[in-house]
Design a protein around this motif. Structure first.
Motif, PDB file in Angstrom:
ATOM      1  N   VAL A 151     -22.270  36.035   0.684  1.00 32.70           N
ATOM      2  CA  VAL A 151     -21.502  35.255  -0.353  1.00 32.70           C
ATOM      3  C   VAL A 151     -22.419  34.194  -0.453  1.00 32.70           C
ATOM      4  O   VAL A 151     -22.862  33.231   0.505  1.00 32.70           O
ATOM      5  N   VAL A 152     -22.776  33.846  -1.910  1.00 35.05           N
ATOM      6  CA  VAL A 152     -23.633  32.627  -2.309  1.00 35.05           C
ATOM      7  C   VAL A 152     -22.836  31.059  -1.789  1.00 35.05           C
ATOM      8  O   VAL A 152     -21.689  31.016  -2.003  1.00 35.05           O
ATOM      9  N   ASP A 153     -23.515  30.351  -0.853  1.00 38.60           N
ATOM     10  CA  ASP A 153     -22.839  29.231  -0.400  1.00 38.60           C
ATOM     11  C   ASP A 153     -23.197  28.141  -1.757  1.00 38.60           C
ATOM     12  O   ASP A 153     -24.323  27.656  -1.856  1.00 38.60           O
ATOM     13  N   HIS A 154     -22.125  28.309  -2.620  1.00 42.03           N
ATOM     14  CA  HIS A 154     -22.308  27.363  -3.931  1.00 42.03           C
ATOM     15  C   HIS A 154     -22.044  26.098  -3.891  1.00 42.03           C
ATOM     16  O   HIS A 154     -21.071  25.448  -3.108  1.00 42.03           O
ATOM     17  N   ALA A 155     -23.060  25.300  -4.471  1.00 42.87           N
ATOM     18  CA  ALA A 155     -22.864  23.807  -4.517  1.00 42.87           C
ATOM     19  C   ALA A 155     -22.457  23.388  -5.755  1.00 42.87           C
ATOM     20  O   ALA A 155     -22.246  22.013  -5.819  1.00 42.87           O
ATOM     21  N   ALA A 172     -33.110  35.336   0.645  1.00 37.76           N
ATOM     22  CA  ALA A 172     -34.489  36.134   1.611  1.00 37.76           C
ATOM     23  C   ALA A 172     -33.998  35.704   2.918  1.00 37.76           C
ATOM     24  O   ALA A 172     -33.518  34.859   3.403  1.00 37.76           O
ATOM     25  N   ASP A 173     -34.387  36.648   4.200  1.00 34.73           N
ATOM     26  CA  ASP A 173     -34.048  36.292   5.406  1.00 34.73           C
ATOM     27  C   ASP A 173     -32.646  35.882   5.624  1.00 34.73           C
ATOM     28  O   ASP A 173     -32.460  35.487   6.893  1.00 34.73           O
ATOM     29  N   GLY A 174     -31.748  36.901   4.998  1.00 38.02           N
ATOM     30  CA  GLY A 174     -30.398  36.575   5.387  1.00 38.02           C
ATOM     31  C   GLY A 174     -29.586  35.223   4.897  1.00 38.02           C
ATOM     32  O   GLY A 174     -28.550  35.001   5.390  1.00 38.02           O
ATOM     33  N   LYS A 175     -30.311  34.495   4.096  1.00 39.32           N
ATOM     34  CA  LYS A 175     -29.879  33.151   3.357  1.00 39.32           C
ATOM     35  C   LYS A 175     -30.060  33.105   1.905  1.00 39.32           C
ATOM     36  O   LYS A 175     -30.924  33.493   1.431  1.00 39.32           O
ATOM     37  N   TRP A 176     -29.086  32.327   1.509  1.00 36.68           N
ATOM     38  CA  TRP A 176     -29.319  32.023   0.159  1.00 36.68           C
ATOM     39  C   TRP A 176     -29.920  30.565  -0.059  1.00 36.68           C
ATOM     40  O   TRP A 176     -29.691  29.836   0.669  1.00 36.68           O
ATOM     41  N   GLU A 177     -30.680  30.243  -1.123  1.00 39.29           N
ATOM     42  CA  GLU A 177     -31.206  29.042  -1.411  1.00 39.29           C
ATOM     43  C   GLU A 177     -31.119  28.694  -2.723  1.00 39.29           C
ATOM     44  O   GLU A 177     -31.555  29.675  -3.645  1.00 39.29           O
ATOM     45  N   ASN A 178     -30.776  27.518  -3.311  1.00 34.69           N
ATOM     46  CA  ASN A 178     -30.761  27.077  -4.664  1.00 34.69           C
ATOM     47  C   ASN A 178     -32.082  26.913  -5.185  1.00 34.69           C
ATOM     48  O   ASN A 178     -32.952  26.123  -4.511  1.00 34.69           O
ATOM     49  N   THR A 179     -32.380  27.599  -6.116  1.00 32.64           N
ATOM     50  CA  THR A 179     -33.845  27.313  -6.660  1.00 32.64           C
ATOM     51  C   THR A 179     -34.058  25.911  -7.346  1.00 32.64           C
ATOM     52  O   THR A 179     -35.221  25.576  -7.982  1.00 32.64           O
ATOM     53  N   GLY A 180     -33.128  25.144  -7.652  1.00 36.12           N
ATOM     54  CA  GLY A 180     -33.034  24.005  -8.360  1.00 36.12           C
ATOM     55  C   GLY A 180     -32.751  24.069 -10.001  1.00 36.12           C
ATOM     56  O   GLY A 180     -32.765  25.152 -10.514  1.00 36.12           O
ATOM     57  N   MET A 181     -32.284  23.000 -10.558  1.00 31.60           N
ATOM     58  CA  MET A 181     -31.895  23.079 -11.837  1.00 31.60           C
ATOM     59  C   MET A 181     -32.952  22.240 -12.750  1.00 31.60           C
ATOM     60  O   MET A 181     -32.993  22.368 -14.024  1.00 31.60           O
ATOM     61  N   GLU A 182     -33.716  21.369 -12.383  1.00 31.60           N
ATOM     62  CA  GLU A 182     -34.559  20.594 -13.161  1.00 31.60           C
ATOM     63  C   GLU A 182     -35.574  21.646 -13.730  1.00 31.60           C
ATOM     64  O   GLU A 182     -36.243  22.708 -13.098  1.00 31.60           O
ATOM     65  N   GLY A 183     -35.894  21.451 -15.076  1.00 29.71           N
ATOM     66  CA  GLY A 183     -36.727  21.928 -15.820  1.00 29.71           C
ATOM     67  C   GLY A 183     -36.327  23.316 -16.506  1.00 29.71           C
ATOM     68  O   GLY A 183     -37.060  24.134 -17.280  1.00 29.71           O
ATOM     69  N   MET A 184     -35.100  23.703 -16.285  1.00 31.01           N
ATOM     70  CA  MET A 184     -34.372  24.752 -17.003  1.00 31.01           C
ATOM     71  C   MET A 184     -33.213  24.654 -17.916  1.00 31.01           C
ATOM     72  O   MET A 184     -32.480  23.590 -17.552  1.00 31.01           O
ATOM     73  N   GLU A 185     -32.998  25.457 -18.768  1.00 36.11           N
ATOM     74  CA  GLU A 185     -31.894  25.034 -19.744  1.00 36.11           C
ATOM     75  C   GLU A 185     -30.660  25.743 -18.851  1.00 36.11           C
ATOM     76  O   GLU A 185     -30.722  26.800 -18.173  1.00 36.11           O
ATOM     77  N   GLN A 186     -29.418  24.892 -19.093  1.00 38.32           N
ATOM     78  CA  GLN A 186     -28.451  25.185 -18.278  1.00 38.32           C
ATOM     79  C   GLN A 186     -27.188  25.666 -18.706  1.00 38.32           C
ATOM     80  O   GLN A 186     -25.949  25.314 -18.287  1.00 38.32           O
ATOM     81  N   ASP A 187     -27.458  26.785 -19.746  1.00 37.54           N
ATOM     82  CA  ASP A 187     -26.256  27.434 -20.106  1.00 37.54           C
ATOM     83  C   ASP A 187     -26.424  28.962 -19.186  1.00 37.54           C
ATOM     84  O   ASP A 187     -27.436  29.005 -18.783  1.00 37.54           O
ATOM     85  N   ALA A 188     -25.251  29.808 -19.278  1.00 34.31           N
ATOM     86  CA  ALA A 188     -25.132  30.778 -18.577  1.00 34.31           C
ATOM     87  C   ALA A 188     -26.064  31.874 -18.887  1.00 34.31           C
ATOM     88  O   ALA A 188     -26.642  32.255 -20.033  1.00 34.31           O
TER      89      ALA A 188
END
Length: 231
Positions: free
Chosen positions: A136-140, A176-192
């Motif tokens: 499950v994504v550890d969602h922030a 990767a390696d059994g864990k989820w990591e957020n790639t970050g929001m800066e620099g990307m457009e934030q609609d679905a």
């Protein structure tokens, strides 16, 4: 190809020529969906597999084909069942006991042949050694916890886009390696995101509901196209 391949599908007294879904395995065999049927093209030969005894006239979509030639299809009414078919044997896996919906809507195969399925609730399953394992994504980002699309790079790292609905973006995560990591929001457009893709250089591409395109080089996001601006 120098030839026209045609297929006619009769349903409720009407004949349709358009296929529902097409996928091609590493062996070059083409799979196509139909009402209670799967169709396989091997060279010039069509073979129809009638599965209506199990699925009635439900439309079957060959979402993914694993390296061993097995086709994977969503078969549950609420996206809570996945079936696999090798041309002879049909086996179904239900996720209903997990209380999951939409898990079968996204099915894909990793570079190592592992089958992945993901959907609502930020839940993903992978199938390895005849066993489904849940992660499950550890969602922030609160309720932005549906996996709308996912893909893999050449190293087998999974990238998943998350959202609450078609318009609310929750970020792209990497597994990767059994864990989820957020790639970050800066620099990307934030609609679905409608889709994710990985190029030959392993750069991740992200296309959104409002026509935005962003790319990720492993460290940061860059917006390439903003809305209808094609410059």
């Amino acid at each position: 190809f120098g030839k026209k391949l045609t297929y006619e599908n009769e349903y409720n007294g009407n004949v349709y020529e358009a296929p529902y879904f097409i996928n091609i395995g590493l062996d070059g065999k083409l799979w196509m969906g139909g009402h209670g049927e799967l169709h396989r093209l091997d060279g010039d030969t069509w073979t129809t597999f009638n599965l209506s005894e199990v699925f009635s006239d439900k439309v079957l979509y060959p979402r993914a084909v694993s390296p061993d030639g097995v086709v994977w299809i969503p078969t549950g009414d609420m996206g809570n069942e996945i079936s696999r078919f090798d041309g002879e044997t049909l086996e179904s896996f239900s996720f209903a006991d997990e209380g999951l919906l939409g898990i079968a809507n996204n099915i894909d195969i990793g570079p190592d042949g592992t089958v992945w399925a993901a959907g609502y609730g930020g839940v993903a399953f992978y199938f390895k050694d005849d066993t489904w394992t849940k992660t499950v994504v550890d969602h922030a980002f609160g309720n932005m916890n549906n996996i709308s699309a996912f893909t893999f790079d050449s190293d087998g790292i999974l990238y998943a886009s998350t959202c609450e609905n078609y318009f609310s973006h929750g970020g792209v995560y990497m597994y990767a390696d059994g864990k989820w990591e957020n790639t970050g929001m800066e620099g990307m457009e934030q609609d679905a995101a409608w889709d994710l893709a990985v190029g030959a250089d392993d750069k991740v591409w992200y296309g959104t509901n409002y026509g935005n395109v962003s790319s990720f080089d492993g460290e940061s996001w860059t917006t390439i196209v903003k809305g209808n601006d094609k410059t």
